[in-house]
Design a protein around this motif. Structure first.
Motif, PDB file in Angstrom:
ATOM      1  N   LEU A 680       0.836  -1.201   0.000  1.00 59.40           N
ATOM      2  CA  LEU A 680       0.000   0.000   0.000  1.00 59.40           C
ATOM      3  C   LEU A 680       0.875   1.257   0.000  1.00 59.40           C
ATOM      4  CD1 LEU A 680      -2.766   1.386   0.156  1.00 59.40           C
ATOM      5  CD2 LEU A 680      -2.578   1.248   2.665  1.00 59.40           C
ATOM      6  N   GLU A 681       0.585   2.168  -0.901  1.00 56.17           N
ATOM      7  CA  GLU A 681       1.305   3.437  -0.993  1.00 56.17           C
ATOM      8  C   GLU A 681       0.288   4.547  -1.222  1.00 56.17           C
ATOM      9  OE1 GLU A 681       5.295   4.216  -3.151  1.00 56.17           O
ATOM     10  OE2 GLU A 681       3.737   4.792  -4.586  1.00 56.17           O
ATOM     11  N   ILE A 682       0.326   5.561  -0.372  1.00 58.04           N
ATOM     12  CA  ILE A 682      -0.613   6.678  -0.468  1.00 58.04           C
ATOM     13  C   ILE A 682       0.195   7.960  -0.602  1.00 58.04           C
ATOM     14  CG2 ILE A 682      -2.505   7.921   0.641  1.00 58.04           C
ATOM     15  CD1 ILE A 682      -3.057   5.369   2.262  1.00 58.04           C
ATOM     16  N   THR A 683      -0.055   8.700  -1.681  1.00 56.89           N
ATOM     17  CA  THR A 683       0.685   9.931  -1.956  1.00 56.89           C
ATOM     18  C   THR A 683      -0.268  11.113  -2.021  1.00 56.89           C
ATOM     19  OG1 THR A 683       2.370   8.737  -3.229  1.00 56.89           O
ATOM     20  CG2 THR A 683       2.210  11.118  -3.586  1.00 56.89           C
ATOM     21  N   ASN A 684       0.093  12.184  -1.365  1.00 56.30           N
ATOM     22  CA  ASN A 684      -0.651  13.440  -1.440  1.00 56.30           C
ATOM     23  C   ASN A 684       0.327  14.566  -1.769  1.00 56.30           C
ATOM     24  OD1 ASN A 684      -3.652  13.174  -0.216  1.00 56.30           O
ATOM     25  ND2 ASN A 684      -2.283  11.718   0.793  1.00 56.30           N
ATOM     26  N   SER A 685      -0.104  15.480  -2.614  1.00 57.15           N
ATOM     27  CA  SER A 685       0.743  16.630  -2.917  1.00 57.15           C
ATOM     28  C   SER A 685      -0.121  17.876  -3.014  1.00 57.15           C
ATOM     29  CB  SER A 685       1.526  16.428  -4.219  1.00 57.15           C
ATOM     30  OG  SER A 685       0.656  16.437  -5.339  1.00 57.15           O
ATOM     31  N   MET A 719      -3.271  23.464  -6.643  1.00 57.48           N
ATOM     32  CA  MET A 719      -3.556  22.109  -7.107  1.00 57.48           C
ATOM     33  C   MET A 719      -3.332  21.132  -5.956  1.00 57.48           C
ATOM     34  SD  MET A 719      -2.176  21.506 -11.011  1.00 57.48           S
ATOM     35  CE  MET A 719      -0.533  22.152 -10.752  1.00 57.48           C
ATOM     36  N   TYR A 720      -4.224  20.163  -5.867  1.00 56.11           N
ATOM     37  CA  TYR A 720      -4.068  19.087  -4.891  1.00 56.11           C
ATOM     38  C   TYR A 720      -4.188  17.765  -5.626  1.00 56.11           C
ATOM     39  CZ  TYR A 720      -5.417  15.555  -1.479  1.00 56.11           C
ATOM     40  OH  TYR A 720      -5.497  14.389  -0.756  1.00 56.11           O
ATOM     41  N   LYS A 721      -3.299  16.827  -5.309  1.00 62.20           N
ATOM     42  CA  LYS A 721      -3.315  15.515  -5.962  1.00 62.20           C
ATOM     43  C   LYS A 721      -3.205  14.413  -4.911  1.00 62.20           C
ATOM     44  CE  LYS A 721      -1.090  17.398 -10.079  1.00 62.20           C
ATOM     45  NZ  LYS A 721       0.026  17.311 -11.040  1.00 62.20           N
ATOM     46  N   ALA A 722      -3.991  13.374  -5.128  1.00 64.61           N
ATOM     47  CA  ALA A 722      -3.924  12.188  -4.268  1.00 64.61           C
ATOM     48  C   ALA A 722      -3.819  10.963  -5.155  1.00 64.61           C
ATOM     49  CB  ALA A 722      -5.158  12.096  -3.373  1.00 64.61           C
ATOM     50  N   ASN A 723      -2.960  10.045  -4.751  1.00 69.85           N
ATOM     51  CA  ASN A 723      -2.746   8.828  -5.516  1.00 69.85           C
ATOM     52  C   ASN A 723      -2.621   7.661  -4.555  1.00 69.85           C
ATOM     53  OD1 ASN A 723      -1.514   6.797  -7.319  1.00 69.85           O
ATOM     54  ND2 ASN A 723      -1.310   8.521  -8.722  1.00 69.85           N
ATOM     55  N   VAL A 724      -3.462   6.642  -4.750  1.00 71.15           N
ATOM     56  CA  VAL A 724      -3.447   5.455  -3.891  1.00 71.15           C
ATOM     57  C   VAL A 724      -3.133   4.233  -4.748  1.00 71.15           C
ATOM     58  CG1 VAL A 724      -4.746   3.999  -2.310  1.00 71.15           C
ATOM     59  CG2 VAL A 724      -5.165   6.472  -2.351  1.00 71.15           C
TER      60      VAL A 724
END
Length: 825
Positions: A680-685, A719-724
């Motif tokens: 599991l990898e969760i990225t927020n920027s 800008m907001y980005k989320a990647n799961v």
């Protein structure tokens, strides 16, 4: 950027091209390319301490998007020199670099534009398009920290990509070069620049793409996708494996993609082929690589809109196949009246933007030889020889001309561009104790021809949309021709002060001279029969040159998991060139019937100076097995901002191309990735950008207007980005979403594109080996625009000074579904 006369053409492009190259020299694979080729999952980690942890870094800001004229004699505001390009060659990891691996690309729908994938994964990057896969080159809108695709440098396998504009004046987009399945990795350099980047357009960051090498073992891969709106994509690749004792190997691949337009009449179709051959030298001295890429793209275009058209006229599209309606609306356009169906909804100007059809047919060929050779144990050489040819047909219905034989108030206006680009790069790297000294040069010659011809529409039907454009079958309205020569020299030294700490210093010298302009102008001769209007004929030469463009960078990896870096550079952008009716260049859309374009060009020539930027970046990154985080701040000073504007006194305004002042940009990107457990990898920027114009007295409509404090057009402030990503045994899942804040679509900021979310979902399962032949048999399912948002899908043209009368917006595709079966053998 201000008023630009929209006489140009977005449309069909028939790119018939041929290129042949042969070369040999000595070369070294750049360290950055070696890193980019790494098959590690995720992005390349900071330094080498935690290769399983993604590393992230940022790029430099830029501005708008270069003007390309649409299709009617209406004045539109233009931003000179505002475009973006894609590709970066950072020769070493200074930290200001985000690398996206093949594993990350595979989390998206098969065949998705690499630019679309970058925008979903890298902070500070945005992308817009009118279709789900990002195929539409006219709508493709890509920004990196405020710089658009005409303001970024780019390479693939070390080959300069040039400009990425819709008409391919002097370059080629990554979507038209490499089949997405063959891209091994890509990186976006969000630093202040790199002196070894062979580009005349770079004002900030850049992109580097690396294609995969042929495999050592014979085999191949097949992939079949199905999707919404009759979506269909086939990919096949065959690897020869090592053929002899010298290590010769190659692959050949083919992809075919097709899909109906999600609104209106027509479809999109693209055929692509990539061939790559690698011949290693004995004793590990290097390798010679031969590359051939082909693409053929055919599309019925989507319609551009004003904000009002987008919001209040529903699924507005081209009028095809209702020919009677198209003729009636064209008559309204010429009379300056509003069709009965849209009275009270659209203005006459907006209604005139809705016409029978538009299309593009493109053919592109790119060939290259890349020679990497170790002359001595500490002296390496890299040589790239390349050739690129493009031909095509771009255009559509012109509601403001009349077919002389039939009397129909419509004409098929088509541009037939021809691009011939050839050049080479040569670099040497010398290692001396704690110093890596690199020097090299780049030369390119580009020839661009663009005749515009008129084809009659008949009483009962229009001229064929995708054929019938052979030379001699149409009437030439005007023709342009340009030839440019570009030369760049650079030298830099990377000093390894202590383990993990480097200091880089260097500079580049860049010069480009362009000769050209109008070679044919039949405007006056055709005025009485076709109704032609002023076409801005001009010719002359322009030179952009700077002998000293410095770059300094510091990178320090300490305490195993920490990195600190800064990056400073000055960049210059050479002058754009395009057709005489396209604003935003020294040659385009100048003057009026009273003030000739040639007179305006001659007056401007001595006053113009190339656009320049000073870019500053400082950042920090942390990497561990559980958490990765990065934060950086950037600042840009933008000088000599050039624009197509309306100048002159109130009683005699005319189009000019002038310096309209400065712009400053401050911004920051923050990214964090957690890995709570295996798989599991969760990225927020989060990205913030405050790009403001500084001009206080911009000439406009016979007066001046202040833009001081106004935010840059078409780039979001937030800008907001989320990647799961989640992987469990053979199954994988990916969800990503991006929020973009409202964007100004005029220079006075009085009209804005609303904020929006865009999301996608991907799930796949790998069944492993099936029978004796198939391996890694994989089934995947994806959804684009998951929540079916109605949002901004890119633009074609340039922003207006104020008001919503500029039809340049595309609407993004609705929710679409895709399924893919793939296997290796």
């Amino acid at each position: 950027m201000m008023t630009v006369l929209r006489y140009g053409w977005r449309g069909r492009s028939y790119f018939l091209t041929c290129t042949a190259l042969v070369f040999c020299s000595v070369g070294v694979a750049k360290h950055a390319q070696a890193e980019a080729a790494s098959p590690k999952a995720g992005r390349v980690a900071a330094k080498r301490h935690h290769p399983e942890v993604p590393a992230t870094k940022k790029s430099v800001p830029a501005r708008g998007r270069a003007a390309s004229a649409p299709h009617r004699p209406r004045a539109v505001n233009s931003a000179a020199g505002e475009e973006v390009q894609v590709t970066s060659n950072h020769a070493h990891s200074t930290g200001a670099n985000v690398v996206v691996s093949r594993a990350a690309i595979d989390h998206f729908t098969a065949g998705s534009s690499p630019l679309q994938v970058l925008a979903a994964t890298a902070p500070g990057v945005s992308f817009g398009s009118s279709d789900a896969l990002g195929m539409d080159t006219a709508a493709s809108t890509f920004y990196v920290r405020g710089f658009n695709q005409s303001q970024l440098g780019g390479t693939i396998d070390g080959i300069p990509m040039g400009g990425f504009g819709f008409h391919n004046w002097y370059g080629l987009n990554i979507d038209q070069i490499e089949i997405q399945d063959n891209i091994q990795s890509m990186s976006v350099s969000q630093g202040a620049g790199a002196v070894d980047m062979p580009s005349g357009q770079t004002l900030g960051g850049a992109l580097t793409f690396q294609s995969s090498d042929p495999k050592d073992k014979a085999g191949g891969k097949i992939s079949q996708s199905f999707g919404s709106y009759n979506g269909f994509r086939t990919f096949a690749r065959v690897d020869s494996g090592i053929l002899n004792e010298s290590g010769t190997k190659f692959y050949a691949s083919f992809a075919r993609t097709s899909q109906n337009l999600w609104k209106g009449y027509g479809d999109q179709r693209e055929n692509q082929a990539n061939v790559k051959l690698v011949q290693p030298y004995q004793h590990g001295r290097g390798k010679l690589t031969a590359i051939f890429d082909y693409s053929g793209f055919t599309q019925y275009n989507f319609l551009t809109m004003t904000k009002n058209m987008w919001q209040n006229y529903g699924q507005v599209a081209m009028l095809k196949p209702d020919y009677a309606k198209a003729v009636r609306w064209a008559a309204n356009a010429q009379a300056g009246t509003v069709p009965t169906e849209v009275q009270g909804v659209l203005s006459a100007d907006e209604a005139s933007n809705i016409y029978w059809d538009g299309s593009q047919v493109q053919r592109n060929y790119l060939s290259a030889l890349v020679n990497e050779y170790n002359i001595l144990s500490n002296l390496k050489s890299n040589t790239v020889l390349y050739g690129h040819v493009s031909n095509g047909d771009y255009g559509g219905t012109n509601n403001f001309l009349t077919s002389p034989t039939s009397g129909i108030p419509m004409v098929q206006q088509m541009g037939h561009p021809d691009v011939r680009r050839i050049g080479f790069t040569q670099s040497f790297t010398l290692k001396l104790h704690n110093n890596d000294i690199q020097s090299g040069f780049w030369y390119q010659n580009n020839t661009f021809n663009y005749p515009t011809r008129l084809y009659e529409d008949g009483v009962n039907g229009a001229h064929a949309t995708l054929s019938g454009f052979k030379k001699g079958t149409g009437t030439t309205w005007w023709a342009d021709s340009f030839n440019s020569n570009t030369f760049q020299f650079y030298i830099k030294d990377v000093w390894h002060i202590i383990p993990g700490m480097t200091l880089e210093g260097g500079f580049r010298s860049l010069t480009q001279t362009t000769h050209g302009g109008t070679t044919v102008d039949n405007t006056a001769a055709l005025a009485s029969t076709w109704g032609t209007y002023y076409a801005h004929p001009v010719s002359g030469s322009m030179t952009a040159s700077n002998a000293f463009l410095p770059h300094f960078a510091f990178d320090y990896h300490f305490l195993d998991q920490h990195e600190f870096y800064w990056d400073i550079a000055e960049n210059m952008r050479t002058y754009d060139y395009a057709t005489q009716t396209n604003g935003g260049t020294p040659w385009g859309a100048l003057g009026n019937a009273k003030n000739s374009a040639q007179q305006v060009f001659d007056e401007n020539k001595s006053k113009l100076r190339p656009e320049r930027t000073w870019n500053y970046v400082v950042g920090y990154r942390y990497n561990s097995a559980f958490f990765s985080g990065s934060a950086d701040f950037y600042h840009t000073d933008y000088y000599n901002r050039l624009a197509g504007i309306t100048s002159g006194p109130v009683n005699n305004t005319y189009s000019a191309y002038l310096n309209v002042g400065r712009e400053t940009m401050n911004g920051a990107d923050v990214l964090g990735t957690i890995r709570p457990f295996h798989g599991l990898e969760i990225t927020n920027s989060f990205s913030w950008n405050d790009a403001e114009y500084k001009s206080t007295a911009v000439p406009y409509n016979g007066s001046t207007i202040s833009l001081k404090g106004k935010h840059q057009v078409f780039y979001p402030k937030f800008m907001y980005k989320a990647n799961v990503n989640y992987t469990y045994r053979r199954a994988s899942f990916n969800f990503n979403t991006t929020y973009s804040s409202a964007m100004a679509m005029t220079y006075t900021n009085d009209v804005k594109v609303p904020s929006y979310w865009t999301s996608s979902l991907m799930a796949s399962y790998n069944f492993g080996k099936i029978g004796h032949a198939l391996q890694d048999f994989k089934v995947s399912f994806s959804v684009n625009n998951l929540f079916n948002q109605n949002y901004f899908g890119g633009l074609y043209g340039t922003a207006a000074m104020s008001g919503d009368n500029n039809a340049i917006l595309y609407q993004a595709a609705p929710r679409e579904y895709f399924g893919t079966l793939s296997a290796e053998f």
